[in-house]
Design an enzyme around this catalytic site. Structure first.
Site, PDB file in Angstrom:
ATOM      1  CD  GLU A 153      18.464   8.860  47.320  1.00 40.98           C
ATOM      2  OE1 GLU A 153      17.396   8.556  49.286  1.00 40.98           O
ATOM      3  OE2 GLU A 153      17.736   7.163  46.739  1.00 40.98           O
ATOM      4  CD  GLU A 162      10.499   4.332  49.288  1.00 39.62           C
ATOM      5  OE1 GLU A 162      10.916   5.243  48.361  1.00 39.62           O
ATOM      6  OE2 GLU A 162      11.077   3.236  49.121  1.00 39.62           O
ATOM      7  CB  CYS A 169      20.862 -10.772  36.545  1.00 37.48           C
ATOM      8  SG  CYS A 169      20.023 -11.324  35.505  1.00 37.48           S
ATOM      9  CD1 TRP A 212      14.201  10.598  43.082  1.00 33.69           C
ATOM     10  CD2 TRP A 212      13.030  10.887  41.160  1.00 33.69           C
ATOM     11  NE1 TRP A 212      13.137  10.677  43.630  1.00 33.69           N
ATOM     12  CE2 TRP A 212      12.215  10.540  41.930  1.00 33.69           C
ATOM     13  CE3 TRP A 212      12.931  11.146  39.691  1.00 33.69           C
ATOM     14  CZ2 TRP A 212      10.695  10.748  42.025  1.00 33.69           C
ATOM     15  CZ3 TRP A 212      11.803  11.309  39.785  1.00 33.69           C
ATOM     16  CH2 TRP A 212      10.518  10.937  40.623  1.00 33.69           C
ATOM     17  CD  GLU A 270      11.216   2.625  44.301  1.00 40.57           C
ATOM     18  OE1 GLU A 270      10.200   3.935  43.972  1.00 40.57           O
ATOM     19  OE2 GLU A 270      12.126   2.921  43.922  1.00 40.57           O
ATOM     20  NE  ARG A 304      18.141   2.741  44.526  1.00 34.76           N
ATOM     21  CZ  ARG A 304      17.574   3.754  44.828  1.00 34.76           C
ATOM     22  NH1 ARG A 304      16.860   3.122  46.447  1.00 34.76           N
ATOM     23  NH2 ARG A 304      16.774   4.890  44.751  1.00 34.76           N
TER      24      ARG A 304
HETATM   25  C1  GAL Z   1      12.637   5.683  45.906  1.00 35.45           C
HETATM   26  C2  GAL Z   1      13.282   4.253  46.585  1.00 35.45           C
HETATM   27  C3  GAL Z   1      14.268   4.867  47.751  1.00 35.45           C
HETATM   28  C4  GAL Z   1      14.603   6.614  46.876  1.00 35.45           C
HETATM   29  C5  GAL Z   1      13.588   7.340  46.849  1.00 35.45           C
HETATM   30  C6  GAL Z   1      14.299   8.929  46.392  1.00 35.45           C
HETATM   31  O1  GAL Z   1      12.390   5.137  43.733  1.00 35.45           O
HETATM   32  O2  GAL Z   1      12.553   3.184  47.084  1.00 35.45           O
HETATM   33  O3  GAL Z   1      15.388   4.099  48.447  1.00 35.45           O
HETATM   34  O4  GAL Z   1      15.245   5.854  46.938  1.00 35.45           O
HETATM   35  O5  GAL Z   1      13.019   6.599  45.382  1.00 35.45           O
HETATM   36  O6  GAL Z   1      13.020   9.148  46.020  1.00 35.45           O
END
Ligand code: GAL
Length: 634
Positions: free
Chosen positions: A363, A315, A109, A323, A144, A105
């Site tokens: 994810e 979120e 640019c 991650w 983001e 994703r």
């Molecule tokens: C954020 C993002 C989400 C998801 C999440 C996972 O950075 O906006 O789409 O990827 O992290 O922690």
């Protein structure tokens, strides 16, 4: 204002037969908001120009019918594969000149005019269709900005746009050459078309060139966001938010914020502790399942300022993420604590990410409120608990603070451009001052760098601000309270030159930074009154009052009236002492807190947050491990 909870949901990930049950469970849990749509472009427009709204109509209707309010995201963070056939050169290019690829994703640019046109098209189509839909109660632009290192792009599109930006700003190459000091290595230009991007130079590029590029790149994000907000406002009266991140300084959030109604951010406390904080291994171990005790609060306060009072968590981490280098499981209680800490800082809403853990794609190791098999995960119960508590708690007002910290994105760019010592990082410096205030149990407001009114703040901190703005300098000169400026404040002109007369040039303070030194981490500079300067210190010549010195005799803290200048980067011991003295002198009540225990007063309540894995005693009260406690203020 009534504080609320929500969740992020991806109807396009699940069979339609499941939507109604999901919606009913969300409502039953006590959620108010559901955010959808931000990655769904390939389903909304499967082939160029052919929209498929039917599924999204039904998804919104199903969620709305369950009583949920929908936050609709524009899907521009994930342009579909066909977009590349139309605009093969829309991909961002990294500093090494490598084109970034399709398959995840944010592969666009910001400067690509064709992609901007496509973005305007999809946002128009979406806003036209849903702008008056009664279930759409808020919007989110994109997703983001800056995630995955995507603000700086060294593409042809960026080059062209940068040259235009330079021509606008400087009008002539003579003016640009003068401003940047291009005579230095015969770097003078005679045409804007000769100017390149500041990457792949043999050694470092001219810092003025780099800073201009950083400002340009930030402006590109602001312009891209404005493109979307202008369109949405034509069709909808619902408030517009963007979801910012933790420790992202690549663009000026105050500037994007000016075009938005709400600032929101995505809080992943365990991921952040694992991957973006300069702390000791012991600290990481201690808080591995709770997160850093100050990192969330810093961003709550920052985004309250960016949103001019209105802010959300868009979120919220519910369980392990996928991650970070290591992805621990939050202690039971943390999904509740994090939400309450946000509310105590004035959040209007906290939305958990995400409803159900995905069993496929990138994810699949990232927790949700539900497991992939739809059984409740740990955070499901905690979200329900918070919903019940909110229902019983009539309101949580964000109280004003006695102390404020100025935060400036351009200073982050400045000290990345010319750190002069590899540990000099602006965010790290500002955050260390913020932590110092939190250790003393204080409420803190964050102020933008062009703030022209310091109001009734009894103490204002402005460490590391590369260029103090005229409004802020005036405000400091007029301020009745105390202020603490420095280290390395007002050390550059806007064009990234060293000002003469030499810094810090503060109103009424006769002090000159004669020279500076940066130091390896194991070379502290002891101070007479205790503690050390680390990383950085300055040799001051001054006729002002010397409040304290380093043991080798250099002035460490100087003052004229309430205005103080600090000539180095203080360690915790020195900072705690200096802040406590300033607070005592100004009648600010400090409450030095045990490690991991934090406090925040709202307008009506005092909240305690225990980030420790063990209970903590506070007076008569025991605050449980990973627990929250609040009491009504008189
Ligand atoms: C954020 C993002 C989400 C998801 C999440 C996972 O950075 O906006 O789409 O990827 O992290 O922690």
């Amino acid at each position: 204002m009534k504080r609320t909870l929500g969740v992020c949901y991806y109807p396009e990930h699940w069979p339609e037969a499941q939507w109604a049950e999901d919606a009913a469970r969300m409502a039953e849990l006590g959620l108010t908001w559901v955010r959808i749509g931000e990655f769904a472009w390939s389903r909304i427009e499967p082939v160029p120009g052919r929209y498929d709204w039917a599924w999204l109509d039904r998804a919104i209707e199903t969620l709305g019918a369950a009583g949920l309010k929908v936050v609709l995201g524009t899907p521009t963070a994930t342009p579909p594969r066909w977009m590349l056939d139309r605009h093969p050169d829309m991909l961002a290019v990294d500093a090494q000149g490598r084109t970034r690829g399709f398959g995840s994703r944010r592969h666009y640019c910001f400067s690509h005019r064709g992609y901007r046109h496509e973005s305007a098209r999809i946002v128009t189509a979406l806003a036209e269709r849903y702008g008056r839909n009664p279930h759409i109660a808020a919007w989110q632009t994109d997703n983001e900005y800056g995630c995955h290192d995507t603000v700086l792009s060294y593409s042809d599109a960026a080059l062209k746009a940068f040259r235009d930006w330079l021509a606008q700003r400087y009008q002539s190459t003579e003016a640009l050459n003068r401003a940047w000091g291009n005579i230095f290595w015969s770097m003078e230009y005679s045409s804007f078309d000769d100017i390149g991007l500041p990457n792949l130079t043999v050694t470092e590029a001219n810092p003025a060139h780099v800073m201009a590029f950083r400002r340009f790149a930030s402006d590109e994000v602001v312009g891209y966001n404005r493109l979307q907000t202008d369109i949405i406002r034509k069709f909808s009266d619902a408030p517009i938010a963007h979801n910012y991140m933790g420790r992202i300084t690549e663009f000026d959030h105050f500037a994007t914020g000016a075009d938005l109604d709400i600032a929101s951010w995505d809080a992943y406390p365990l991921g952040f502790l694992s991957d973006r904080l300069e702390v000791t291994p012991e600290h990481k171990r201690r808080f591995v399942r709770q997160g850093d005790p100050d990192f969330q609060a810093f961003h709550h306060d920052l985004y309250r300022a960016v949103g001019r009072g209105r802010w959300w968590i868009m979120e919220q981490q519910p369980g392990p993420v996928n991650w970070a280098p290591w992805n621990a499981d939050p202690l039971p209680g943390m999904a509740r604590l994090w939400a309450w800490e946000a509310f105590a800082h004035g959040a209007e809403a906290v939305c958990y990410f995400r409803w159900r853990q995905a069993p496929f794609a990138q994810e699949q190791m990232h927790a949700g409120l539900l497991r992939p098999d739809s059984a409740p995960a740990q955070a499901f119960h905690e979200a329900g608990e918070v919903a019940k508590e909110l229902a019983a708690m009539p309101d949580v007002d964000a109280a004003r603070a006695d102390v404020a910290l100025v935060f400036d994105y351009a200073s982050a760019w400045a000290w990345q451009t010319q750190p002069q010592g590899q540990d000099f990082d602006y965010f790290r410096l500002a955050f260390s001052f913020y932590r110092g205030l939190r250790r003393l149990g204080l409420n803190i407001d964050i102020l933008p760098p062009d703030c022209g009114d310091l109001g009734n703040y009894k103490l204002v901190l402005a460490p590391g601000i590369a260029t103090l703005s005229a409004p802020l300098l005036n405000a400091l000169a007029r301020h009745n309270g105390a202020s603490l400026v420095g280290p390395r404040s007002n050390a550059k002109t806007v064009e990234f030159a060293t000002p003469v007369p030499l810094p810090p040039n503060l109103p009424g303070l006769a002090a000159t930074v004669a020279r500076v030194e940066s130091l390896p981490p194991d070379v502290p500079v002891p101070l007479d009154l205790g503690g050390n300067f680390l990383h950085w210190r300055e040799k001051l010549e001054t006729e002002g009052t010397v409040v304290e010195r380093s043991t080798d005799g250099w002035p460490a803290l100087v003052a004229a009236g309430g205005l103080h200048y600090l000539a180095g980067w203080p360690d915790e011991t020195a900072l705690d002492r200096i802040l406590t003295t300033l607070c005592d002198a100004r009648g600010i009540l400090v409450d030095p807190l045990p490690e991991g225990l934090r406090r925040r007063d709202s307008g009506t309540h005092r909240f305690w947050f225990n980030y420790n894995a063990v209970p903590v005693e506070r007076g008569e009260v025991t605050i449980p491990a990973a627990g929250v406690y609040w009491e009504k203020l008189d």
